[in-house]
Enzyme design. Structure first.
Site, PDB file in Angstrom:
ATOM      1  N   SER A 101       1.130   6.627   2.406  1.00 14.20           N
ATOM      2  CA  SER A 101       1.824   7.605   3.251  1.00 14.20           C
ATOM      3  C   SER A 101       3.040   8.179   2.534  1.00 14.20           C
ATOM      4  CB  SER A 101       2.291   6.947   4.554  1.00 14.20           C
ATOM      5  OG  SER A 101       1.198   6.404   5.247  1.00 14.20           O
ATOM      6  N   GLN A 142       0.846  -1.201   0.000  1.00 17.11           N
ATOM      7  CA  GLN A 142       0.000   0.000   0.000  1.00 17.11           C
ATOM      8  C   GLN A 142       0.878   1.246   0.000  1.00 17.11           C
ATOM      9  OE1 GLN A 142      -2.089   0.559   3.698  1.00 17.11           O
ATOM     10  NE2 GLN A 142      -3.773   1.642   2.724  1.00 17.11           N
ATOM     11  N   GLY A 143       0.800   2.039  -1.061  1.00 13.35           N
ATOM     12  CA  GLY A 143       1.621   3.246  -1.165  1.00 13.35           C
ATOM     13  C   GLY A 143       0.809   4.500  -0.995  1.00 13.35           C
ATOM     14  N   ASN A 163      -5.446   6.440  16.043  1.00 14.50           N
ATOM     15  CA  ASN A 163      -6.677   6.414  16.832  1.00 14.50           C
ATOM     16  C   ASN A 163      -7.172   7.812  17.184  1.00 14.50           C
ATOM     17  OD1 ASN A 163      -6.416   3.722  16.555  1.00 14.50           O
ATOM     18  ND2 ASN A 163      -6.613   3.218  18.732  1.00 14.50           N
ATOM     19  N   GLU A 164      -6.245   8.774  17.267  1.00 16.88           N
ATOM     20  CA  GLU A 164      -6.703  10.150  17.521  1.00 16.88           C
ATOM     21  C   GLU A 164      -7.597  10.593  16.357  1.00 16.88           C
ATOM     22  OE1 GLU A 164      -3.505   9.209  17.696  1.00 16.88           O
ATOM     23  OE2 GLU A 164      -3.080   9.398  19.834  1.00 16.88           O
ATOM     24  N   GLU A 166      -9.738  -1.567   5.574  1.00 22.55           N
ATOM     25  CA  GLU A 166      -8.550  -1.572   6.427  1.00 22.55           C
ATOM     26  C   GLU A 166      -8.922  -1.365   7.894  1.00 22.55           C
ATOM     27  OE1 GLU A 166      -5.819   1.486   5.316  1.00 22.55           O
ATOM     28  OE2 GLU A 166      -4.112   0.459   6.242  1.00 22.55           O
TER      29      GLU A 166
HETATM   30  C1  FAD Z   1       3.217  -0.793  11.463  1.00 21.97           C
HETATM   31  C2  FAD Z   1       2.842   0.265  10.467  1.00 21.97           C
HETATM   32  C3  FAD Z   1       2.572  -0.110   9.162  1.00 21.97           C
HETATM   33  C4  FAD Z   1       2.255   0.863   8.211  1.00 21.97           C
HETATM   34  N1  FAD Z   1       2.047   0.455   6.916  1.00 21.97           N
HETATM   35  C5  FAD Z   1       1.758   1.368   5.968  1.00 21.97           C
HETATM   36  C6  FAD Z   1       1.601   0.971   4.601  1.00 21.97           C
HETATM   37  O1  FAD Z   1       1.713  -0.204   4.262  1.00 21.97           O
HETATM   38  N2  FAD Z   1       1.348   1.914   3.682  1.00 21.97           N
HETATM   39  C7  FAD Z   1       1.208   3.242   4.009  1.00 21.97           C
HETATM   40  O2  FAD Z   1       0.927   4.029   3.119  1.00 21.97           O
HETATM   41  N3  FAD Z   1       1.359   3.663   5.298  1.00 21.97           N
HETATM   42  C8  FAD Z   1       1.642   2.753   6.274  1.00 21.97           C
HETATM   43  N4  FAD Z   1       1.835   3.150   7.589  1.00 21.97           N
HETATM   44  C9  FAD Z   1       1.815   4.575   7.900  1.00 21.97           C
HETATM   45  C10 FAD Z   1       0.584   5.012   8.685  1.00 21.97           C
HETATM   46  O3  FAD Z   1      -0.540   5.034   7.870  1.00 21.97           O
HETATM   47  C11 FAD Z   1       0.910   6.411   9.262  1.00 21.97           C
HETATM   48  O4  FAD Z   1       1.969   6.246  10.192  1.00 21.97           O
HETATM   49  C12 FAD Z   1      -0.291   7.019   9.949  1.00 21.97           C
HETATM   50  O5  FAD Z   1      -1.284   7.347   9.023  1.00 21.97           O
HETATM   51  C13 FAD Z   1       0.112   8.310  10.725  1.00 21.97           C
HETATM   52  O6  FAD Z   1       0.814   9.181   9.895  1.00 21.97           O
HETATM   53  P1  FAD Z   1       2.208   9.790  10.371  1.00 21.97           P
HETATM   54  O7  FAD Z   1       3.079   8.665  10.814  1.00 21.97           O
HETATM   55  O8  FAD Z   1       2.709  10.669   9.271  1.00 21.97           O
HETATM   56  O9  FAD Z   1       1.886  10.654  11.657  1.00 21.97           O
HETATM   57  P2  FAD Z   1       1.239  12.156  11.723  1.00 21.97           P
HETATM   58  O10 FAD Z   1       0.103  12.229  10.747  1.00 21.97           O
HETATM   59  O11 FAD Z   1       2.377  13.095  11.561  1.00 21.97           O
HETATM   60  O12 FAD Z   1       0.691  12.177  13.166  1.00 21.97           O
HETATM   61  C14 FAD Z   1       1.525  12.410  14.320  1.00 21.97           C
HETATM   62  C15 FAD Z   1       0.626  12.445  15.549  1.00 21.97           C
HETATM   63  O13 FAD Z   1      -0.301  13.549  15.453  1.00 21.97           O
HETATM   64  C16 FAD Z   1      -1.629  13.088  15.617  1.00 21.97           C
HETATM   65  N5  FAD Z   1      -2.556  13.821  14.749  1.00 21.97           N
HETATM   66  C17 FAD Z   1      -2.363  14.123  13.440  1.00 21.97           C
HETATM   67  N6  FAD Z   1      -3.436  14.794  12.961  1.00 21.97           N
HETATM   68  C18 FAD Z   1      -4.322  14.895  13.976  1.00 21.97           C
HETATM   69  C19 FAD Z   1      -5.627  15.472  14.115  1.00 21.97           C
HETATM   70  N7  FAD Z   1      -6.242  16.063  13.071  1.00 21.97           N
HETATM   71  N8  FAD Z   1      -6.254  15.389  15.315  1.00 21.97           N
HETATM   72  C20 FAD Z   1      -5.650  14.769  16.373  1.00 21.97           C
HETATM   73  N9  FAD Z   1      -4.391  14.217  16.306  1.00 21.97           N
HETATM   74  C21 FAD Z   1      -3.764  14.272  15.135  1.00 21.97           C
HETATM   75  C22 FAD Z   1      -1.592  11.619  15.196  1.00 21.97           C
HETATM   76  O14 FAD Z   1      -2.654  10.889  15.789  1.00 21.97           O
HETATM   77  C23 FAD Z   1      -0.226  11.185  15.714  1.00 21.97           C
HETATM   78  O15 FAD Z   1      -0.303  10.858  17.082  1.00 21.97           O
HETATM   79  C24 FAD Z   1       2.172   2.213   8.572  1.00 21.97           C
HETATM   80  C25 FAD Z   1       2.422   2.587   9.900  1.00 21.97           C
HETATM   81  C26 FAD Z   1       2.776   1.630  10.838  1.00 21.97           C
HETATM   82  C27 FAD Z   1       3.060   2.076  12.244  1.00 21.97           C
END
Ligand code: FAD
Length: 375
Positions: free
Chosen positions: A127, A124-125, A358-359, A244
């Site tokens: 992020s 899945q691409g 979860n947030e 998902e």
């Molecule tokens: C084990 C694992 C597997 C993954 N696999 C994939 C994959 O296969 N393909 C893919 O595309 N992605 C994948 N991901 C990425 C995942 O989807 C992202 O990590 C996730 O969506 C959060 O994005 P971020 O890491 O950029 O954090 P951010 O978006 O930068 O968030 C940082 C923090 O801020 C909080 N936050 C952000 N916005 C808000 C808001 N509006 N209100 C309240 N709180 C907020 C978040 O909850 C978090 O605690 C994977 C992640 C993990 C941990």
């Protein structure tokens, strides 16, 4: 309300159980390591040969035309038998339901049989370094190439689970930079051996090495590999997201089996101070199953879950952390000697992050299910 399974469903269960008990391999290395992934592929191919890889798909794609109820039963039996994680899950559980909903017959006939047979392995691409929770901030782009009848993709994806081992990627790219953020995206299906793709694997905290960053430098993708309509990628992606967070990625069978293992652990290492937590985990797993049964009933009645899938996601991810925390407490110092629970505990901590944090799910529940004002 009658919560008993029918004789036909029990017969399906017995058949699945007999095959799994006779065939499930035990103690495979983690599917998120290179060697482990290869071993898991053998298992996936055995499932496919016996027609158990994709039970809910049509027979012509190697499924069994199983109902959603039978799929739930199969999942229960799968986890009860201690069968391996599904390294094909991002294809069969996330992309496939989206292909059934938005794919053309040509795309379905071309892609689904190879996916079921674990010949094409999908990651899945979505992020990107600047687009995680805020997925609509995707900056990777696709520029029209009329002469060749397709698109040229550029940009970077990250956190791509098992991207280092997969053969194909489904991803969101910006096709109309002038449109509103959610409107200018398109959903592409990309072979990872296409010229211009670079996959760079990297390790997770637990030592597994399947994560990847994927770079695109003018990668040509023909029109036939656009899923859904151009600039409608957000709508298509929300269907994937529903799978998902909701039903397909984390079925109740996984947690029912986990709760049973926890009870077994308690029998071996009784600790009265932790008894209530063990019981609570078992109750939570049963409650998640009841919730899912309710949801399947709604789907069978023509009411897809939509934003309710955020409730599933909150429930299963937090239940999983609590269950593993309790196991770790029960094991005490011995925890370090027993690999399975500590590894499971580490992975459970990622549950509140992947599939949308979860947030953010709480925001969805507040705004879209409860109708509370936007913050
Ligand atoms: C084990 C694992 C597997 C993954 N696999 C994939 C994959 O296969 N393909 C893919 O595309 N992605 C994948 N991901 C990425 C995942 O989807 C992202 O990590 C996730 O969506 C959060 O994005 P971020 O890491 O950029 O954090 P951010 O978006 O930068 O968030 C940082 C923090 O801020 C909080 N936050 C952000 N916005 C808000 C808001 N509006 N209100 C309240 N709180 C907020 C978040 O909850 C978090 O605690 C994977 C992640 C993990 C941990």
């Amino acid at each position: 309300m009658d919560l008993r399974w029918s004789a036909e469903q029990e017969a399906f269960r017995a058949k699945a159980r007999a095959w799994l008990d006779a065939n499930v391999p035990h103690d495979l290395p983690s599917g998120d390591t290179r060697d482990g992934f290869a071993a898991h592929l053998e298992w996936e191919r055995a499932l496919h040969a016996a027609r158990w890889a994709v039970v809910s798909w049509p027979r012509r794609y190697a499924g069994r035309d199983a109902t959603l109820w039978e799929w739930l039963i199969f999942e229960e039996e799968y986890y009860r038998a201690g069968a391996p994680q599904r390294v094909t899950q991002n294809g069969i559980f996330l992309l496939a339901p989206t292909l059934f909903e938005f794919g053309t017959p040509e795309q379905q006939d071309r892609l689904l049989p190879r996916m079921a047979a674990a010949q094409d392995l999908w990651c899945q691409g979505w992020s990107e370094p600047g687009a995680g929770s805020d997925l609509a901030a995707v900056r990777s782009s696709a520029i029209r190439d009329d002469a060749r009848g397709g698109w040229l993709l550029s940009g970077q994806k990250t956190w791509t689970t098992r991207g280092a081992f997969c053969t194909h990627l489904f991803g969101l790219f910006r096709t109309d930079p002038a449109a509103q953020r959610h409107r200018g995206l398109t959903y592409f299906l990309v072979p990872l051996d296409a010229p211009g793709v670079t996959v760079r694997g990297f390790q997770r905290l637990d030592g597994d090495e399947g994560f990847a960053e994927v770079f695109f430098d003018g990668v040509f993708v023909p029109d036939r590999d656009v899923l859904g309509e151009v600039n409608q990628g957000w709508r298509v992606a929300m269907a994937t997201t529903g799978s998902e967070r909701g039903l397909t990625l984390r079925s109740p069978g996984r947690f029912l089996a986990g709760a049973d293992r926890l009870i077994e652990l308690y029998r071996q290492r009784p600790s009265p101070a932790l008894r209530d937590q063990v019981v609570q985990s078992w109750i939570d797993a049963q409650a998640y199953q009841m919730f899912t049964v309710q949801q399947v009933t709604a789907i069978a009645g023509g009411r897809p879950p939509g934003a309710e899938s955020s409730l599933n996601k909150l429930f299963w991810s937090e239940l999983d952390v609590r269950l593993h925390e309790t196991a770790t407490d029960l094991l005490g110092e011995c925890g370090e000697l027993d690999c399975r629970w500590p590894r499971g505990f580490l992975f459970s901590l990622a549950g509140p992050i992947y599939a949308g944090t979860n947030e953010v799910q709480r925001n969805v529940v507040a705004e879209r299910l409860l109708g509370l004002p936007r913050t």
